[in-house]
Design a protein around this motif. Structure first.
Motif, PDB file in Angstrom:
ATOM      1  N   UNK A   1       0.841  -1.192   0.000  1.00 23.25           N
ATOM      2  CA  UNK A   1       0.000   0.000   0.000  1.00 23.25           C
ATOM      3  C   UNK A   1       0.880   1.247   0.000  1.00 23.25           C
ATOM      4  N   UNK A   2       0.407   2.308  -0.628  1.00 25.58           N
ATOM      5  CA  UNK A   2       1.115   3.581  -0.627  1.00 25.58           C
ATOM      6  C   UNK A   2       1.103   4.181   0.778  1.00 25.58           C
ATOM      7  N   UNK A   3       2.098   4.975   1.063  1.00 23.69           N
ATOM      8  CA  UNK A   3       2.199   5.603   2.379  1.00 23.69           C
ATOM      9  C   UNK A   3       1.125   6.669   2.592  1.00 23.69           C
ATOM     10  N   UNK A   4       0.675   7.278   1.511  1.00 21.22           N
ATOM     11  CA  UNK A   4      -0.289   8.387   1.621  1.00 21.22           C
ATOM     12  C   UNK A   4      -1.680   7.963   1.168  1.00 21.22           C
ATOM     13  N   UNK A   5      -2.101   6.794   1.615  1.00 23.08           N
ATOM     14  CA  UNK A   5      -3.392   6.245   1.178  1.00 23.08           C
ATOM     15  C   UNK A   5      -4.553   7.187   1.456  1.00 23.08           C
TER      16      UNK A   5
ATOM     17  N   UNK B   1      -8.849  10.883  -0.239  1.00 19.34           N
ATOM     18  CA  UNK B   1      -9.455  12.226  -0.220  1.00 19.34           C
ATOM     19  C   UNK B   1      -9.425  12.859  -1.610  1.00 19.34           C
ATOM     20  N   UNK B   2      -8.307  12.688  -2.296  1.00 11.84           N
ATOM     21  CA  UNK B   2      -8.175  13.271  -3.632  1.00 11.84           C
ATOM     22  C   UNK B   2      -9.165  12.643  -4.612  1.00 11.84           C
ATOM     23  N   UNK B   3      -9.337  11.332  -4.542  1.00  8.59           N
ATOM     24  CA  UNK B   3     -10.280  10.648  -5.435  1.00  8.59           C
ATOM     25  C   UNK B   3     -11.718  11.053  -5.126  1.00  8.59           C
ATOM     26  N   UNK B   4     -12.047  11.183  -3.853  1.00 11.22           N
ATOM     27  CA  UNK B   4     -13.390  11.635  -3.486  1.00 11.22           C
ATOM     28  C   UNK B   4     -13.637  13.058  -3.977  1.00 11.22           C
TER      29      UNK B   4
ATOM     30  N   UNK C   1     -12.950   2.535  -9.247  1.00 10.22           N
ATOM     31  CA  UNK C   1     -12.135   1.327  -9.090  1.00 10.22           C
ATOM     32  C   UNK C   1     -10.848   1.635  -8.330  1.00 10.22           C
ATOM     33  N   UNK C   2     -10.220   2.769  -8.656  1.00 12.08           N
ATOM     34  CA  UNK C   2      -9.016   3.146  -7.926  1.00 12.08           C
ATOM     35  C   UNK C   2      -9.306   3.439  -6.464  1.00 12.08           C
ATOM     36  N   UNK C   3     -10.427   4.098  -6.211  1.00 14.92           N
ATOM     37  CA  UNK C   3     -10.836   4.386  -4.839  1.00 14.92           C
ATOM     38  C   UNK C   3     -11.085   3.102  -4.068  1.00 14.92           C
ATOM     39  N   UNK C   4     -11.763   2.156  -4.687  1.00 17.04           N
ATOM     40  CA  UNK C   4     -12.042   0.872  -4.039  1.00 17.04           C
ATOM     41  C   UNK C   4     -10.749   0.168  -3.655  1.00 17.04           C
ATOM     42  N   UNK C   5      -9.770   0.185  -4.553  1.00 14.61           N
ATOM     43  CA  UNK C   5      -8.485  -0.449  -4.281  1.00 14.61           C
ATOM     44  C   UNK C   5      -7.784   0.206  -3.096  1.00 14.61           C
ATOM     45  N   UNK C   6      -7.826   1.530  -3.033  1.00  8.65           N
ATOM     46  CA  UNK C   6      -7.165   2.240  -1.930  1.00  8.65           C
ATOM     47  C   UNK C   6      -7.864   2.003  -0.593  1.00  8.65           C
ATOM     48  N   UNK C   7      -9.194   1.974  -0.617  1.00  8.79           N
ATOM     49  CA  UNK C   7      -9.935   1.704   0.625  1.00  8.79           C
ATOM     50  C   UNK C   7      -9.641   0.292   1.113  1.00  8.79           C
ATOM     51  N   UNK C   8      -9.596  -0.662   0.191  1.00  9.51           N
ATOM     52  CA  UNK C   8      -9.258  -2.036   0.556  1.00  9.51           C
ATOM     53  C   UNK C   8      -7.874  -2.099   1.185  1.00  9.51           C
TER      54      UNK C   8
ATOM     55  N   UNK D   1     -21.172  14.391   0.540  1.00 10.44           N
ATOM     56  CA  UNK D   1     -21.077  14.053   1.961  1.00 10.44           C
ATOM     57  C   UNK D   1     -19.785  13.287   2.240  1.00 10.44           C
ATOM     58  N   UNK D   2     -19.458  12.330   1.365  1.00 13.65           N
ATOM     59  CA  UNK D   2     -18.250  11.530   1.539  1.00 13.65           C
ATOM     60  C   UNK D   2     -16.989  12.385   1.436  1.00 13.65           C
ATOM     61  N   UNK D   3     -16.981  13.302   0.465  1.00 15.54           N
ATOM     62  CA  UNK D   3     -15.815  14.164   0.295  1.00 15.54           C
ATOM     63  C   UNK D   3     -15.578  15.027   1.532  1.00 15.54           C
ATOM     64  N   UNK D   4     -16.651  15.474   2.180  1.00 15.95           N
ATOM     65  CA  UNK D   4     -16.519  16.277   3.392  1.00 15.95           C
ATOM     66  C   UNK D   4     -16.083  15.439   4.591  1.00 15.95           C
ATOM     67  N   UNK D   5     -16.484  14.178   4.610  1.00 15.06           N
ATOM     68  CA  UNK D   5     -16.267  13.330   5.786  1.00 15.06           C
ATOM     69  C   UNK D   5     -14.828  12.856   5.927  1.00 15.06           C
ATOM     70  N   UNK D   6     -14.070  12.899   4.836  1.00 17.73           N
ATOM     71  CA  UNK D   6     -12.692  12.411   4.899  1.00 17.73           C
ATOM     72  C   UNK D   6     -11.672  13.540   4.735  1.00 17.73           C
TER      73      UNK D   6
END
Length: 221
Positions: A42-46, A51-54, A164-171, A216-221
């Motif tokens: 995983x990347x260090x800045x997940x 946040x950027x993807x959201x 898809x990229x967001x899903x991978x990072x959350x996983x 809402x998601x973009x604000x929450x993270x």
């Protein structure tokens, strides 16, 4: 959070890293009894990436919703779309978005912005899986119903790629920090058996819900 996956439409976390484009259901890639494992470091800045993807999704959600439902300006159309006299979904959608496209999606996964990071990531994961499969169904329907709507197809595909990229990072975050092996998820409704109007209406409602929840998601993270 970990539970049996026998119910229809429910699959564990590691089975839904990638969904078939337009297939309406996730693509299984690991056994049901898989442990929490990731295929690459995983990347260090997940969290910054998440946040950027959201933010990227939030920034384009309204344009996607409008392009789906309204008549676009002539300057926004390609030559192929002009030749096909492209009119988005056609009547009665352009002048009735509020009535026809309200975000009335009863089975949408919940989100609680005041939860812990782990709880928010689990709920985000469920939402992204739902949205990804729903978007696949919308794209499939639009390629059949509006084959010349190239701008719409392109925006739908671009949104799916970011999801898809967001899903991978959350996983990655759930596995590497919280050792979450399974999250039960449901996915977007299958429209294959619906008539043309219902396909267009449900797609519009889902994009309306997407536009609402992604902010809402973009604000929450």
């Amino acid at each position: 959070m970990t539970s049996s996956c026998r119910s229809p439409g429910v699959v564990p976390l590691l089975l839904v890293l990638h969904w078939r484009h337009g297939a309406g259901s996730p693509l299984p890639i690991t056994p049901v009894n898989a442990t929490c494992a990731i295929r690459h470091p995983c990347h260090n800045n997940l969290m910054n990436q998440i946040r950027s993807q959201l933010a990227q999704l939030n920034g384009s959600a309204n344009a996607l919703f409008i392009l789906y439902g309204r008549f676009p300006r002539v300057s926004q159309l390609s030559r192929a779309e002009l030749d096909a006299k492209y009119t988005a979904q056609g009547e009665p959608f352009p002048n009735n978005l509020d009535k026809l496209c309200g975000p009335n999606v009863t089975d949408f996964p919940p989100f609680h912005a005041n939860g812990t990071e782990k709880a928010r990531l689990v709920e985000l994961y469920r939402i992204v899986v739902y949205l990804g499969t729903a978007l696949g169904n919308i794209t499939r329907d639009q390629k059949i119903l509006n084959p010349s709507a190239l701008s719409l197809h392109s925006k739908l595909n671009a949104t799916a790629d970011i999801l898809r990229g967001l899903l991978s990072n959350v996983l990655c975050r759930l596995c590497s920090k919280y050792h979450v092996a399974h999250v039960d998820v449901t996915y977007g409704p299958d429209t294959s058996g619906k008539d043309v109007f219902q396909k267009k209406k449900l797609g519009c409602q889902l994009l309306g819900k997407y536009k609402q929840v992604i902010g809402v998601l973009a604000q929450a993270f």
